[in-house]
Design an enzyme around this catalytic site. Structure first.
Site, PDB file in Angstrom:
ATOM      1  N   THR A   1      16.552   7.307   2.372  1.00 20.40           N
ATOM      2  CA  THR A   1      17.978   7.104   2.620  1.00 20.40           C
ATOM      3  C   THR A   1      18.760   8.376   2.339  1.00 20.40           C
ATOM      4  O   THR A   1      19.658   8.764   3.095  1.00 20.40           O
ATOM      5  CB  THR A   1      18.521   5.950   1.745  1.00 20.40           C
ATOM      6  OG1 THR A   1      17.818   4.751   2.079  1.00 20.40           O
ATOM      7  CG2 THR A   1      20.002   5.736   1.977  1.00 20.40           C
TER       8      THR A   1
ATOM      9  N   GLU B   1      45.885  -6.676 -25.501  1.00 20.18           N
ATOM     10  CA  GLU B   1      46.780  -7.216 -26.519  1.00 20.18           C
ATOM     11  C   GLU B   1      47.939  -6.262 -26.804  1.00 20.18           C
ATOM     12  O   GLU B   1      49.088  -6.689 -26.984  1.00 20.18           O
ATOM     13  CB  GLU B   1      46.010  -7.496 -27.815  1.00 20.18           C
ATOM     14  CG  GLU B   1      44.924  -8.539 -27.675  1.00 20.18           C
ATOM     15  CD  GLU B   1      43.560  -7.960 -27.332  1.00 20.18           C
ATOM     16  OE1 GLU B   1      42.552  -8.527 -27.758  1.00 20.18           O
ATOM     17  OE2 GLU B   1      43.512  -6.917 -26.629  1.00 20.18           O
TER      18      GLU B   1
ATOM     19  N   CYS C   1      39.203  -7.165 -30.574  1.00 22.71           N
ATOM     20  CA  CYS C   1      38.273  -6.285 -31.282  1.00 22.71           C
ATOM     21  C   CYS C   1      38.665  -6.167 -32.755  1.00 22.71           C
ATOM     22  O   CYS C   1      39.829  -6.333 -33.125  1.00 22.71           O
ATOM     23  CB  CYS C   1      38.209  -4.913 -30.628  1.00 22.71           C
ATOM     24  SG  CYS C   1      39.777  -4.008 -30.602  1.00 22.71           S
TER      25      CYS C   1
END
Length: 351
Positions: free
Chosen positions: A201, A53, A80
């Site tokens: 891994t 905004e 907000c």
């Protein structure tokens, strides 16, 4: 398509430009419209920086500033109403005397969650809510999952051969994907808060677990090493990125590395999930290996899966890829010989 939907789609386009840069805040786009003409646009570019905004209002050219009090601002997520890293956007809208706000969806964050809309309405601002609501929620699926289900959004990713193998039986690393697809994978990494691998891994592939091939923040590295047997020369211990080692031996902080103690009699999947919620880590990309991926699948603890298949690579004997359950294909694309299938878990609502 209505005009409101048209402008909200533009908000979504803008919001997506912030991918990989706004977490743990959501991606948000905003558009200012006066009598059918866009006079301002903005999006949330960086965590801690101005919200959509603010950037939208600031983008309005000087000669058009006088039009703001007779314009409509479109925002993909509820403005907000609290002081965080920046002042409340609802207050900014009121101060600029913007008479109408069109909102894609409510913000589930407890400090907002309707309070921004209430503040606007109390000030006399006309609020329209729910324009392209599903699309707006889906854009911020990580944010919504974290704040509504109280757990991170979980993405599974692996590469496999045409005969569904993810590794050979030898100790040599099997390279499956092309250089172009590898860059795409690094883009995916930049969009997630954390990346998780298992012990084998980490040992066999010695991955950096960064998105060095794509701009943006690298994810927090998560490694399962229950008995702390991994050698310290591995790249995951180079202290260049925040790293969390899940183990059964100790719980301590050492520089940029956290040793997070777990128990062996409780699901490691749930302990990782809970730890990430505790550390405000909103999403995880699980990159392997096969056993760890299968654990998430077996427990139904996944939201999305990206599976890359090299259609021209056949190896015969090898480590089988984990089979998915409760899935639906929502997208498919090809990059040279790599075919990428995108799935979502049918038990959850985001696509």
């Amino acid at each position: 398509m209505t005009n409101d939907e048209l402008y909200m789609r533009r908000c979504l386009q803008l919001a997506e430009l912030g991918a990989g840069h706004t977490a743990p805040n959501p991606m948000v786009g905003a558009v200012m419209v006066h009598e059918g003409i866009i006079i301002g646009e903005g999006y949330h570019k960086q965590y801690g920086g101005p919200h959509a905004e603010v950037n939208c209002i600031n983008s309005v050219a000087g000669e058009n500033k006088h039009l703001i009090p007779s314009s409509t601002i479109y925002v993909s997520l509820e403005p907000c109403a609290h002081h965080g890293k920046t002042p409340p956007c609802a207050d900014l809208i009121i101060q600029n005397r913007i008479p109408k706000v069109v909102v894609g969806c409510r913000d589930p964050f407890p400090a907002v969650n309707g309070k921004g809309i209430e503040k606007l309405q109390y000030a006399g601002v006309q609020v329209t809510l729910g324009v392209l609501e599903n699309e707006c929620r889906s854009l911020n699926k990580r944010f919504f999952t974290f704040h509504t289900l109280h757990r991170p959004y979980i993405l599974l990713k692996w590469a496999q051969t045409s005969d569904n193998k993810i590794a050979s039986l030898s100790a040599d690393r099997l390279f499956i994907t092309s250089e172009i697809t590898n860059k795409l994978v690094h883009k995916w990494r930049s969009e997630e808060a954390a990346i998780l691998v298992g012990t084998n891994t980490a040992r066999l592939d010695d991955p950096s677990l960064t998105n060095r091939l794509w701009p943006g923040n690298s994810p927090v590295r998560l490694v399962v090493d229950m008995h702390l047997n991994l050698p310290q020369h591995l790249r995951v211990f180079d202290a260049t990125q925040r790293t969390i080692i899940f183990n059964s031996i100790k719980h301590e902080e050492t520089g940029n590395t956290t040793y997070y103690q777990v128990t062996e009699d409780v699901s490691i999947v749930h302990q990782i999930r809970n730890a990430c919620y505790q550390y405000n880590i909103q999403s995880i990309m699980v990159e392997g290996g096969a056993k760890l991926l299968q654990s998430f699948i077996d427990e139904g603890m996944w939201d999305e899966a990206h599976v890359i298949t090299n259609t021209q690579l056949f190896i015969g004997e090898g480590l089988a890829a984990p089979p998915l359950t409760n899935f639906k294909l929502y997208k498919q694309e090809d990059i040279f010989s790599d075919s990428i299938n995108y799935f979502y878990n049918t038990a959850f609502g985001f696509k």
